[in-house]
Design a protein around this motif. Sequence first.
Motif, short mmCIF file in Angstrom:
data_model
loop_
_atom_site.label_atom_id
_atom_site.label_comp_id
_atom_site.label_asym_id
_atom_site.label_seq_id
_atom_site.Cartn_x
_atom_site.Cartn_y
_atom_site.Cartn_z
N THR A 48 0.88 -1.18 0.00
CA THR A 48 0.00 0.00 0.00
C THR A 48 0.91 1.22 0.00
N ARG A 49 0.64 2.15 -0.91
CA ARG A 49 1.50 3.34 -1.04
C ARG A 49 0.63 4.57 -1.22
N LEU A 50 0.98 5.65 -0.49
CA LEU A 50 0.27 6.92 -0.59
C LEU A 50 1.26 8.01 -0.95
N GLU A 51 0.88 8.85 -1.91
CA GLU A 51 1.68 10.02 -2.28
C GLU A 51 0.79 11.25 -2.21
N ALA A 52 1.39 12.39 -1.88
CA ALA A 52 0.69 13.67 -1.88
C ALA A 52 1.50 14.62 -2.74
N ASN A 53 0.89 15.18 -3.77
CA ASN A 53 1.58 16.10 -4.68
C ASN A 53 2.86 15.47 -5.23
N ASP A 54 2.76 14.21 -5.62
CA ASP A 54 3.88 13.43 -6.18
C ASP A 54 5.04 13.22 -5.20
N MET A 55 4.80 13.43 -3.92
CA MET A 55 5.83 13.20 -2.89
C MET A 55 5.42 11.99 -2.05
N PHE A 56 6.40 11.16 -1.68
CA PHE A 56 6.17 9.97 -0.88
C PHE A 56 5.64 10.32 0.51
N VAL A 57 4.59 9.61 0.96
CA VAL A 57 4.01 9.83 2.29
C VAL A 57 4.04 8.56 3.13
N TYR A 58 3.57 7.43 2.57
CA TYR A 58 3.38 6.19 3.33
C TYR A 58 3.54 4.99 2.41
N GLU A 59 4.17 3.93 2.94
CA GLU A 59 4.23 2.67 2.22
C GLU A 59 4.28 1.53 3.22
N SER A 60 3.52 0.48 2.96
CA SER A 60 3.58 -0.71 3.80
C SER A 60 3.76 -1.95 2.94
N ASP A 85 2.06 -9.03 9.88
CA ASP A 85 2.93 -7.96 10.36
C ASP A 85 3.44 -7.17 9.16
N ALA A 86 3.63 -5.87 9.35
CA ALA A 86 3.99 -5.00 8.23
C ALA A 86 5.21 -4.14 8.53
N GLN A 87 5.97 -3.87 7.48
CA GLN A 87 7.06 -2.91 7.51
C GLN A 87 6.48 -1.63 6.92
N ILE A 88 6.45 -0.57 7.71
CA ILE A 88 5.87 0.70 7.26
C ILE A 88 6.98 1.73 7.13
N THR A 89 6.99 2.42 6.00
CA THR A 89 7.94 3.50 5.77
C THR A 89 7.15 4.79 5.61
N LEU A 90 7.58 5.83 6.32
CA LEU A 90 6.91 7.12 6.28
C LEU A 90 7.83 8.18 5.72
N GLY A 91 7.29 9.09 4.95
CA GLY A 91 8.05 10.23 4.44
C GLY A 91 7.97 11.37 5.45
N MET A 92 9.08 11.64 6.14
CA MET A 92 9.12 12.65 7.19
C MET A 92 10.15 13.71 6.80
N GLU A 93 10.51 14.58 7.75
CA GLU A 93 11.52 15.61 7.51
C GLU A 93 12.92 14.99 7.53
N ASP A 94 13.83 15.57 6.74
CA ASP A 94 15.22 15.12 6.71
C ASP A 94 15.91 15.36 8.05
N GLY A 116 14.78 11.52 4.59
CA GLY A 116 13.62 11.76 5.44
C GLY A 116 12.72 10.56 5.66
N LYS A 117 13.19 9.37 5.31
CA LYS A 117 12.34 8.18 5.47
C LYS A 117 12.54 7.56 6.83
N LEU A 118 11.43 7.15 7.43
CA LEU A 118 11.42 6.52 8.74
C LEU A 118 10.72 5.17 8.60
N SER A 119 11.38 4.09 8.99
CA SER A 119 10.81 2.75 8.86
C SER A 119 10.51 2.16 10.23
N ILE A 120 9.31 1.58 10.35
CA ILE A 120 8.91 0.91 11.59
C ILE A 120 8.28 -0.44 11.24
N SER A 121 8.41 -1.39 12.14
CA SER A 121 7.74 -2.68 12.01
C SER A 121 6.55 -2.69 12.95
#
Length: 136
Positions: A48-60, A85-94, A116-121
């Motif tokens: 599952t992947r979400l983008e806002a204004n062609d910028m990465f926001v969320y991926e699982s 169980d999921a590996q989630i990556t979020l687009g955050m600040e650098d 700026g990517k943050l990964s959590i399980s």
Amino acid sequence: MAVVEQLLRAEADGTISFGNYELPSKSKLEDFKHGGDLLKVKTFKDITRLEANDMFVYESVPGTAVTHFKETEKGVAFTVEGNADAQITLGMEDNTEYNVLINGSSEGKMTTGLGGKLSISVELSGKPVTVQVEES
């Protein structure tokens, strides 16, 4: 909680919900306007992947269903559900440190790199899990 049948929807509280981990093949929805942003979601059982204004926001990986996803200046908060169980990556600040809370319990602090990517399980086990990520 259930999958998001419309793939992406705006909630009455100003948040968004997206994702359908039950789909056998990839589906996408583009050009969804919300809060001044143009959103795009791709989802199915594997991702599952979400983008806002062609910028990465969320991926699982694998795919998930996310409800009440809210971004603020300090971070993000949402509820997530999936079959595994999921590996989630979020687009955050650098180069920023964040506190990560899963179901209200601290998972510690994590720092993003230059991208700026943050990964959590997240252990899902078929139950909804709340995730909150806030700048330290």
